[in-house]
Design an enzyme around this catalytic site. Structure first.
Site, PDB file in Angstrom:
ATOM      1  CG  ASP A   1      -1.025  -1.535   7.089  1.00 11.55           C
ATOM      2  OD1 ASP A   1      -2.187  -1.763   7.494  1.00 11.55           O
ATOM      3  OD2 ASP A   1      -0.718  -0.498   6.462  1.00 11.55           O
TER       4      ASP A   1
ATOM      5  NE  ARG B   1     -10.063  -2.529  -3.414  1.00  9.89           N
ATOM      6  CZ  ARG B   1      -9.662  -1.840  -2.364  1.00  9.89           C
ATOM      7  NH1 ARG B   1      -8.590  -2.210  -1.702  1.00  9.89           N
ATOM      8  NH2 ARG B   1     -10.320  -0.770  -1.953  1.00  9.89           N
TER       9      ARG B   1
ATOM     10  CG  PHE C   1      -1.997   1.040   1.120  1.00  6.18           C
ATOM     11  CD1 PHE C   1      -3.197   0.768   0.479  1.00  6.18           C
ATOM     12  CD2 PHE C   1      -1.799   2.308   1.632  1.00  6.18           C
ATOM     13  CE1 PHE C   1      -4.174   1.744   0.360  1.00  6.18           C
ATOM     14  CE2 PHE C   1      -2.770   3.284   1.512  1.00  6.18           C
ATOM     15  CZ  PHE C   1      -3.965   3.009   0.872  1.00  6.18           C
TER      16      PHE C   1
ATOM     17  CE1 TYR D   1     -10.002   3.844   5.267  1.00  9.43           C
ATOM     18  CE2 TYR D   1      -9.172   5.213   7.040  1.00  9.43           C
ATOM     19  CZ  TYR D   1      -8.981   4.588   5.831  1.00  9.43           C
ATOM     20  OH  TYR D   1      -7.779   4.700   5.193  1.00  9.43           O
ATOM     21  CE  LYS D   2      -8.563   0.665   4.077  1.00  7.10           C
ATOM     22  NZ  LYS D   2      -7.115   0.569   3.979  1.00  7.10           N
TER      23      LYS D   2
HETATM   24  C1  LIG Z   1      -6.330   1.688   3.688  1.00  7.05           C
HETATM   25  C2  LIG Z   1      -4.901   1.455   4.029  1.00  7.05           C
HETATM   26  C3  LIG Z   1      -4.136   2.461   4.624  1.00  7.05           C
HETATM   27  C4  LIG Z   1      -4.724   3.827   4.804  1.00  7.05           C
HETATM   28  O1  LIG Z   1      -3.965   4.700   5.550  1.00  7.05           O
HETATM   29  P1  LIG Z   1      -4.632   6.090   5.991  1.00  7.05           P
HETATM   30  O2  LIG Z   1      -3.595   6.753   6.760  1.00  7.05           O
HETATM   31  O3  LIG Z   1      -5.873   5.740   6.755  1.00  7.05           O
HETATM   32  O4  LIG Z   1      -5.035   6.823   4.748  1.00  7.05           O
HETATM   33  C5  LIG Z   1      -2.836   2.152   5.000  1.00  7.05           C
HETATM   34  N1  LIG Z   1      -2.308   0.917   4.767  1.00  7.05           N
HETATM   35  C6  LIG Z   1      -3.039  -0.060   4.165  1.00  7.05           C
HETATM   36  C7  LIG Z   1      -2.433  -1.390   3.940  1.00  7.05           C
HETATM   37  C8  LIG Z   1      -4.338   0.186   3.768  1.00  7.05           C
HETATM   38  O5  LIG Z   1      -5.031  -0.762   3.169  1.00  7.05           O
END
Ligand SMILES: *Cc1c(COP(=O)(O)O)cnc(C)c1O
Length: 403
Positions: A188, A362, A117, A213-214
């Site tokens: 992560d 997705r 990511f 938020y996921k």
């Molecule tokens: C969604 C996601 C993020 C998002 O990071 P934010 O700081 O909330 O924007 C980070 N790492 C992964 C692997 C994600 O899927």
């Protein structure tokens, strides 16, 4: 498993889902729990409006990051006092990478995989910049990560469930390997927490971060969380040494002294409205059994892939998620050269998934509010779109700011 014998079926009604929408994007923004709107209203009207500043003490605002962190800990197999809800995932990645580097002096590499990511990789690159290049941000191909853990790797930064493909890494095995080679690991868990069973304690994990938020259904831009194993906490002096992580913030002294325990990983004033919404999402997930969530997620995926097989043969979709359930999180993804336009046609028909460049559709599978019937219907609608080339319209090719 079918809708008739689904043990999690009762949870659907706990969400405020719009009529006629099939929501396959809970891996990007979870749905709204019914309890959340009332909680937000109460937090605004009673606690903020009426209680004003007294609510920091009287309504427990001050301890919300720890309280919610302890709840999230139960979802990821961490202990009390090992998780705190705060900041964004991006900021928390920075905090934990710098913490890990400080615990592993003499080594200078942060290792991750290409295609991780982006924010995780950007944070690595930012640390390289900040240290004038004395810390090295190193990316290798996903399959080469394990052999690349050499004696200069201070910390390994990996995402357990890949955001595009849903490929899931073996957290326990990779952590053990990192430790054997003298490296620490930051995981992560943005696509893991609330989606797949995680046991940070059993894996002897060092550090982890994740999104609110996921799959936690905390609302757009919800506070994230971070985990620091208890054995490491007192040994870290945080790089983001903010006043909320101070031992005595309300002494207002000039010198920074870190709080004991997980509180030192706080930085600034916690976002109380966001935390209130996050807590509703986490509370709801805690009512469900994670083993049941996983079992249903895999059954939904199996149905999705079975219904998609004819479309793959006829219309050129390619499964990019692992076929083996052991190696897959809670989503399925397909590549298609017209993926963007096809997804817009789906969304126009109220089947909401998302698109990830360059060519990936997705579909997030969230067992608390998806039915097997939804999966059947979603693929039927996709089959209609493909049979009629209904995606082939100029308006479906216009890229929006958020895909
Ligand atoms: C969604 C996601 C993020 C998002 O990071 P934010 O700081 O909330 O924007 C980070 N790492 C992964 C692997 C994600 O899927």
């Amino acid at each position: 498993m079918t809708d008739a014998d689904d043990p999690l079926a009762v949870f659907r009604d706990r969400f405020a889902l719009p009529e006629g929408v099939i929501y396959l994007d809970g891996n990007s923004l979870g749905a709204l729990p019914r309890a959340t709107a009332d909680r937000l209203t109460a937090t605004a009207i009673k606690e903020w409006g009426a209680g004003l500043i007294t609510s920091w003490n009287a309504a427990g605002w001050i301890s919300a990051p720890q309280r919610i962190g302890d709840k999230i800990a139960r979802l990821v197999g961490a202990g009390e006092g090992e998780v705190i809800a705060c900041d964004s995932t991006s900021v928390n990645v920075f905090k934990l990478l710098t913490a890990a580097l400080s615990l592993n002096p003499g080594r200078t590499t942060i290792l991750s995989e290409s295609g991780n990511f982006p924010t995780d990789v950007y944070m690595m690159q930012g640390i390289e910049q900040l240290t004038g290049g004395s810390v090295r941000a190193r990316l290798v191909e996903p399959a080469a990560v394990e052999e690349a853990i050499d004696n200069d790797v201070a910390v390994l930064l990996l995402t357990q469930v890949h955001y595009k493909t849903g490929r899931m890494r073996d957290l326990a095995r990779t952590t053990a390997l990192a430790h054997q080679r003298g490296a620490l690991a930051v995981w992560d868990l943005s696509h893991s927490a609330g989606a797949v069973p995680v046991d940070l304690g059993a894996a002897h994990a060092d550090f982890a971060v994740g999104c609110g938020y996921k799959y936690l259904n905390g609302g757009p831009g919800a506070p994230a969380w971070l985990h620091v194993a208890e054995r490491h906490q007192e040994r870290v002096t945080p790089a983001l040494s903010g006043w909320f992580g101070h031992a005595a913030p309300f002494d207002f002294v000039d010198e920074y002294v870190p709080a004991s325990g997980i509180a030192r990983f706080l930085c600034g004033t916690p976002p109380i409205l966001g935390l209130a919404a996050l807590e509703c999402g986490v509370d709801l997930l805690l009512e469900a059994d994670m083993a049941a969530v996983r079992a249903k997620s895999l059954a939904l995926a199996e149905l999705f892939m079975a219904r998609m097989a004819p479309l793959c043969a006829r219309h050129g979709f390619t499964l990019v998620s692992p076929a083996d359930p052991v190696e897959r999180g809670s989503q399925v993804a397909y590549a298609h050269p017209e993926g963007y336009a096809i997804m817009q046609a789906l969304i126009a028909r109220r089947v909401i998934g998302d698109f990830r460049a360059p060519d990936i559709l997705r579909f997030g599978l969230t067992p608390l509010y998806l039915r097997f019937a939804d999966i059947e219907r979603a693929v039927e609608i996709l089959a209609e779109i493909m049979a009629q080339s209904a995606w082939d319209r100029p308006e479906y090719r216009v890229r929006a700011a958020v895909t």
